[in-house]
Write a protein that holds these residues in place. Structure first.
Motif, PDB file in Angstrom:
ATOM      1  N   VAL A 202      -0.871  18.587 -33.231  1.00 47.69           N
ATOM      2  CA  VAL A 202       0.340  19.407 -33.165  1.00 47.69           C
ATOM      3  C   VAL A 202       0.302  20.198 -31.870  1.00 47.69           C
ATOM      4  O   VAL A 202      -0.727  20.753 -31.500  1.00 47.69           O
TER       5      VAL A 202
ATOM      6  N   GLU B  68       3.917  24.686 -29.546  1.00 46.48           N
ATOM      7  CA  GLU B  68       5.245  25.118 -29.965  1.00 46.48           C
ATOM      8  C   GLU B  68       5.456  24.879 -31.463  1.00 46.48           C
ATOM      9  O   GLU B  68       5.984  25.727 -32.166  1.00 46.48           O
ATOM     10  N   LYS B  69       5.061  23.720 -31.940  1.00 45.44           N
ATOM     11  CA  LYS B  69       5.198  23.422 -33.363  1.00 45.44           C
ATOM     12  C   LYS B  69       4.182  24.193 -34.195  1.00 45.44           C
ATOM     13  O   LYS B  69       4.435  24.517 -35.345  1.00 45.44           O
ATOM     14  N   TYR B  70       3.025  24.448 -33.620  1.00 49.48           N
ATOM     15  CA  TYR B  70       1.970  25.153 -34.349  1.00 49.48           C
ATOM     16  C   TYR B  70       2.433  26.549 -34.752  1.00 49.48           C
ATOM     17  O   TYR B  70       2.172  26.988 -35.870  1.00 49.48           O
TER      18      TYR B  70
ATOM     19  N   LEU C 268       4.709  26.003 -37.697  1.00 42.73           N
ATOM     20  CA  LEU C 268       3.963  25.498 -38.848  1.00 42.73           C
ATOM     21  C   LEU C 268       3.014  26.544 -39.423  1.00 42.73           C
ATOM     22  O   LEU C 268       2.735  26.543 -40.614  1.00 42.73           O
TER      23      LEU C 268
END
Length: 99
Positions: free
Chosen positions: A67, A70-72, A75
């Motif tokens: 991941v 940015e997505k982390y 999430l």
């Protein structure tokens, strides 16, 4: 990646659904030897475990570079916020039951 996300989502859903006074009362009706406060304590601990495991699995996804940063953030923040609010409420209710 999809399996990992499904496991994280499953942990969150289980953590939200497991907690509840109604479940403690239901378990007490089917097994009256154990008081409902003990059921509620065990259910709260299991719920906290699932929230913490979803956060840990999210962290592992980031550490294994599956991941991006940015997505982390997204999430990690969703389980953290949902877990914090739900866990805070469940611990508050448990403390009220224990007196």
């Amino acid at each position: 990646m999809r399996k990992s996300m499904a496991v994280i989502l499953g942990c969150l859903i289980l953590a939200i659904l497991i907690y509840g006074q109604d479940i403690a009362y239901f378990l007490n009706e089917n097994s009256p030897e154990i008081p409902p406060i003990q059921y509620l304590t065990v259910l709260t601990i299991i719920s906290l475990f699932f929230f913490l495991s979803s956060l840990f699995l999210t962290y592992l996804l980031y550490k294994k570079k599956r991941v991006k940063w940015e997505k982390y953030g997204l999430l990690f923040s969703i389980p953290f916020v949902i877990g914090f609010l739900t866990s805070w409420w469940s611990i508050f209710v448990l403390a009220m039951w224990w007196g």
